[in-house]
Design a protein around this motif. Sequence first.
Motif, PDB file in Angstrom:
ATOM      1  N   VAL A   4       0.811  -1.123  -0.075  1.00 35.53           N
ATOM      2  CA  VAL A   4      -0.123  -0.085   0.072  1.00 35.53           C
ATOM      3  C   VAL A   4       0.902   1.310  -0.096  1.00 35.53           C
ATOM      4  O   VAL A   4       0.776   2.216  -0.817  1.00 35.53           O
ATOM      5  CB  VAL A   4      -0.971  -0.113   1.139  1.00 35.53           C
ATOM      6  CG1 VAL A   4      -1.626   1.359   1.450  1.00 35.53           C
ATOM      7  CG2 VAL A   4      -1.847  -1.232   1.094  1.00 35.53           C
ATOM      8  N   LYS A   5       1.975   1.265   0.830  1.00 36.51           N
ATOM      9  CA  LYS A   5       2.698   2.477   0.896  1.00 36.51           C
ATOM     10  C   LYS A   5       3.454   2.679  -0.495  1.00 36.51           C
ATOM     11  O   LYS A   5       3.573   3.710  -0.777  1.00 36.51           O
ATOM     12  CB  LYS A   5       4.062   2.165   2.099  1.00 36.51           C
ATOM     13  CG  LYS A   5       4.653   3.454   2.239  1.00 36.51           C
ATOM     14  CD  LYS A   5       5.716   3.259   3.545  1.00 36.51           C
ATOM     15  CE  LYS A   5       6.493   4.240   3.678  1.00 36.51           C
ATOM     16  NZ  LYS A   5       7.575   4.212   4.678  1.00 36.51           N
ATOM     17  N   PHE A   6       4.049   1.641  -0.954  1.00 36.22           N
ATOM     18  CA  PHE A   6       4.620   1.589  -2.392  1.00 36.22           C
ATOM     19  C   PHE A   6       3.708   2.125  -3.302  1.00 36.22           C
ATOM     20  O   PHE A   6       4.026   3.275  -4.116  1.00 36.22           O
ATOM     21  CB  PHE A   6       5.138   0.249  -2.902  1.00 36.22           C
ATOM     22  CG  PHE A   6       5.524   0.272  -4.107  1.00 36.22           C
ATOM     23  CD1 PHE A   6       6.741   0.908  -4.587  1.00 36.22           C
ATOM     24  CD2 PHE A   6       4.731  -0.394  -5.277  1.00 36.22           C
ATOM     25  CE1 PHE A   6       7.087   0.628  -5.836  1.00 36.22           C
ATOM     26  CE2 PHE A   6       5.054  -0.296  -6.700  1.00 36.22           C
ATOM     27  CZ  PHE A   6       6.398   0.142  -6.908  1.00 36.22           C
ATOM     28  N   LEU A   7       2.580   1.712  -3.365  1.00 31.39           N
ATOM     29  CA  LEU A   7       1.545   2.434  -4.528  1.00 31.39           C
ATOM     30  C   LEU A   7       1.079   3.826  -4.253  1.00 31.39           C
ATOM     31  O   LEU A   7       1.365   4.668  -4.998  1.00 31.39           O
ATOM     32  CB  LEU A   7       0.170   1.626  -4.444  1.00 31.39           C
ATOM     33  CG  LEU A   7       0.259   0.059  -5.116  1.00 31.39           C
ATOM     34  CD1 LEU A   7      -0.854  -0.561  -5.053  1.00 31.39           C
ATOM     35  CD2 LEU A   7       1.057   0.083  -6.603  1.00 31.39           C
ATOM     36  N   HIS A  19       3.491   5.660  -6.759  1.00 30.63           N
ATOM     37  CA  HIS A  19       2.532   5.934  -7.823  1.00 30.63           C
ATOM     38  C   HIS A  19       1.398   6.974  -7.565  1.00 30.63           C
ATOM     39  O   HIS A  19       0.545   7.138  -8.722  1.00 30.63           O
ATOM     40  CB  HIS A  19       2.198   4.478  -8.400  1.00 30.63           C
ATOM     41  CG  HIS A  19       3.107   3.744  -8.933  1.00 30.63           C
ATOM     42  ND1 HIS A  19       3.633   3.858 -10.338  1.00 30.63           N
ATOM     43  CD2 HIS A  19       3.901   2.697  -8.326  1.00 30.63           C
ATOM     44  CE1 HIS A  19       4.421   2.814 -10.338  1.00 30.63           C
ATOM     45  NE2 HIS A  19       4.676   2.077  -9.140  1.00 30.63           N
ATOM     46  N   GLY A  20       1.173   7.498  -6.608  1.00 33.77           N
ATOM     47  CA  GLY A  20       0.266   8.596  -6.225  1.00 33.77           C
ATOM     48  C   GLY A  20      -1.030   7.970  -6.136  1.00 33.77           C
ATOM     49  O   GLY A  20      -2.206   8.642  -6.349  1.00 33.77           O
ATOM     50  N   VAL A  21      -1.029   6.890  -5.825  1.00 29.10           N
ATOM     51  CA  VAL A  21      -2.629   6.105  -5.826  1.00 29.10           C
ATOM     52  C   VAL A  21      -3.107   6.466  -4.477  1.00 29.10           C
ATOM     53  O   VAL A  21      -2.333   6.345  -3.547  1.00 29.10           O
ATOM     54  CB  VAL A  21      -2.505   4.503  -5.947  1.00 29.10           C
ATOM     55  CG1 VAL A  21      -3.629   3.988  -5.840  1.00 29.10           C
ATOM     56  CG2 VAL A  21      -1.612   4.032  -7.264  1.00 29.10           C
ATOM     57  N   THR A  22      -4.319   6.713  -4.338  1.00 24.15           N
ATOM     58  CA  THR A  22      -5.093   6.879  -3.004  1.00 24.15           C
ATOM     59  C   THR A  22      -5.050   5.628  -2.211  1.00 24.15           C
ATOM     60  O   THR A  22      -4.902   4.548  -2.780  1.00 24.15           O
ATOM     61  CB  THR A  22      -6.675   7.411  -3.429  1.00 24.15           C
ATOM     62  OG1 THR A  22      -7.166   6.553  -3.949  1.00 24.15           O
ATOM     63  CG2 THR A  22      -6.580   8.591  -4.138  1.00 24.15           C
ATOM     64  N   HIS A  23      -5.439   5.982  -0.931  1.00 27.66           N
ATOM     65  CA  HIS A  23      -5.266   4.782  -0.103  1.00 27.66           C
ATOM     66  C   HIS A  23      -6.257   3.632  -0.249  1.00 27.66           C
ATOM     67  O   HIS A  23      -5.951   2.305  -0.412  1.00 27.66           O
ATOM     68  CB  HIS A  23      -5.425   5.254   1.497  1.00 27.66           C
ATOM     69  CG  HIS A  23      -5.138   4.069   2.346  1.00 27.66           C
ATOM     70  ND1 HIS A  23      -4.098   3.614   2.890  1.00 27.66           N
ATOM     71  CD2 HIS A  23      -6.104   3.231   2.909  1.00 27.66           C
ATOM     72  CE1 HIS A  23      -4.363   2.597   3.653  1.00 27.66           C
ATOM     73  NE2 HIS A  23      -5.456   2.406   3.917  1.00 27.66           N
ATOM     74  N   GLY A  24      -7.436   3.991  -0.448  1.00 30.65           N
ATOM     75  CA  GLY A  24      -8.471   3.244  -0.801  1.00 30.65           C
ATOM     76  C   GLY A  24      -8.004   2.116  -1.927  1.00 30.65           C
ATOM     77  O   GLY A  24      -8.449   1.079  -2.159  1.00 30.65           O
ATOM     78  N   PHE A  25      -7.806   2.809  -3.233  1.00 31.55           N
ATOM     79  CA  PHE A  25      -7.485   1.806  -4.193  1.00 31.55           C
ATOM     80  C   PHE A  25      -6.035   1.342  -3.978  1.00 31.55           C
ATOM     81  O   PHE A  25      -6.221   0.075  -4.551  1.00 31.55           O
ATOM     82  CB  PHE A  25      -6.962   2.909  -5.652  1.00 31.55           C
ATOM     83  CG  PHE A  25      -8.215   3.294  -6.250  1.00 31.55           C
ATOM     84  CD1 PHE A  25      -9.056   2.365  -7.081  1.00 31.55           C
ATOM     85  CD2 PHE A  25      -8.868   4.644  -6.376  1.00 31.55           C
ATOM     86  CE1 PHE A  25     -10.022   2.628  -7.697  1.00 31.55           C
ATOM     87  CE2 PHE A  25     -10.172   4.879  -6.923  1.00 31.55           C
ATOM     88  CZ  PHE A  25     -10.749   3.991  -7.637  1.00 31.55           C
ATOM     89  N   ALA A  26      -5.045   1.755  -3.333  1.00 30.64           N
ATOM     90  CA  ALA A  26      -3.939   1.036  -3.077  1.00 30.64           C
ATOM     91  C   ALA A  26      -4.195  -0.307  -2.246  1.00 30.64           C
ATOM     92  O   ALA A  26      -3.763  -1.420  -2.439  1.00 30.64           O
ATOM     93  CB  ALA A  26      -2.965   1.784  -2.519  1.00 30.64           C
ATOM     94  N   ASN A  27      -4.962  -0.001  -1.162  1.00 30.74           N
ATOM     95  CA  ASN A  27      -5.509  -0.974  -0.395  1.00 30.74           C
ATOM     96  C   ASN A  27      -6.055  -2.315  -1.156  1.00 30.74           C
ATOM     97  O   ASN A  27      -5.800  -3.576  -0.990  1.00 30.74           O
ATOM     98  CB  ASN A  27      -6.365  -0.603   0.878  1.00 30.74           C
ATOM     99  CG  ASN A  27      -6.560  -1.798   1.831  1.00 30.74           C
ATOM    100  OD1 ASN A  27      -5.426  -2.319   2.328  1.00 30.74           O
ATOM    101  ND2 ASN A  27      -7.758  -1.839   2.265  1.00 30.74           N
ATOM    102  N   THR A  28      -7.375  -1.811  -2.060  1.00 26.20           N
ATOM    103  CA  THR A  28      -7.836  -2.642  -2.738  1.00 26.20           C
ATOM    104  C   THR A  28      -7.132  -3.400  -3.807  1.00 26.20           C
ATOM    105  O   THR A  28      -6.974  -4.872  -3.884  1.00 26.20           O
ATOM    106  CB  THR A  28      -9.032  -1.928  -3.570  1.00 26.20           C
ATOM    107  OG1 THR A  28      -9.620  -1.222  -2.667  1.00 26.20           O
ATOM    108  CG2 THR A  28      -9.652  -3.005  -4.309  1.00 26.20           C
ATOM    109  N   ILE A  29      -5.831  -2.782  -4.453  1.00 25.95           N
ATOM    110  CA  ILE A  29      -5.308  -3.504  -5.480  1.00 25.95           C
ATOM    111  C   ILE A  29      -4.287  -4.334  -4.747  1.00 25.95           C
ATOM    112  O   ILE A  29      -4.008  -5.687  -5.236  1.00 25.95           O
ATOM    113  CB  ILE A  29      -4.184  -2.473  -5.868  1.00 25.95           C
ATOM    114  CG1 ILE A  29      -4.895  -1.493  -7.132  1.00 25.95           C
ATOM    115  CG2 ILE A  29      -2.957  -2.872  -6.658  1.00 25.95           C
ATOM    116  CD1 ILE A  29      -4.260  -0.103  -7.345  1.00 25.95           C
ATOM    117  N   VAL A  30      -3.687  -4.103  -3.404  1.00 27.41           N
ATOM    118  CA  VAL A  30      -2.741  -4.940  -2.964  1.00 27.41           C
ATOM    119  C   VAL A  30      -3.546  -6.269  -2.449  1.00 27.41           C
ATOM    120  O   VAL A  30      -3.145  -7.290  -2.716  1.00 27.41           O
ATOM    121  CB  VAL A  30      -2.202  -4.523  -1.475  1.00 27.41           C
ATOM    122  CG1 VAL A  30      -1.384  -5.347  -0.770  1.00 27.41           C
ATOM    123  CG2 VAL A  30      -1.298  -3.379  -2.140  1.00 27.41           C
ATOM    124  N   SER A  31      -4.872  -6.032  -1.859  1.00 26.37           N
ATOM    125  CA  SER A  31      -5.603  -7.216  -1.217  1.00 26.37           C
ATOM    126  C   SER A  31      -6.038  -8.152  -2.548  1.00 26.37           C
ATOM    127  O   SER A  31      -5.802  -9.355  -2.107  1.00 26.37           O
ATOM    128  CB  SER A  31      -6.894  -6.638  -0.698  1.00 26.37           C
ATOM    129  OG  SER A  31      -6.597  -6.117   0.299  1.00 26.37           O
TER     130      SER A  31
END
Length: 180
Positions: free
Chosen positions: A39-42, A46-58
């Motif tokens: 999540v931190k990496f994204l 890459h400037g991804v918001t937390h919600g999207f980053a969390n979803t992508i990683v999950s």
Amino acid sequence: MDKALQTMIDNMPEKTGKSLDEWKKILKEQPFAKHSEGVKFLKSEHGVTHGFANTIVSLTKEDDSPSVDLVQAQYKGKENLVPIYKKLIKYVKSLGSDVTIIPKKGSVSIIRKRQFVLIKPATKTRIDLGFKLKDKPTTNRLENSGPFGTMCTHRVRLSDESEVDKELKEWISEAFEKSI
């Protein structure tokens, strides 16, 4: 697949610049041991918001694990808690189409732009419901976050479906409203 999650995936190219499959390829090249590292990496690279980053990683992690129903696995031996879980999910889905439900190994994150509720079967007889309610005073029922640490500010312990009552729903709604 949950409708809100599918909407989030459909909106991903427009909102993040890449499709879910493209993000999965990027994450598979990184040696992240922990969910939070991905999540931190994204977010930072890459400037991804937390919600999207969390979803992508999950969703990337789900691909790596055998196809196990994470919720079903959480409630194995705790089947008596499933009606409470289902009532909570039904209510959070009623809050809006921008709610995303993300099952993990030990809990279920409820996210809008960021996580606002966490559902965790804590024992064989109790679900711990974590909230993000900054600056809200604790009460006998709305306790300090306890084992959730910084993921949540408050916790309510639920042992019966009847405890998903008007007061609890108001706290869930308040957390939902504050999560924009």
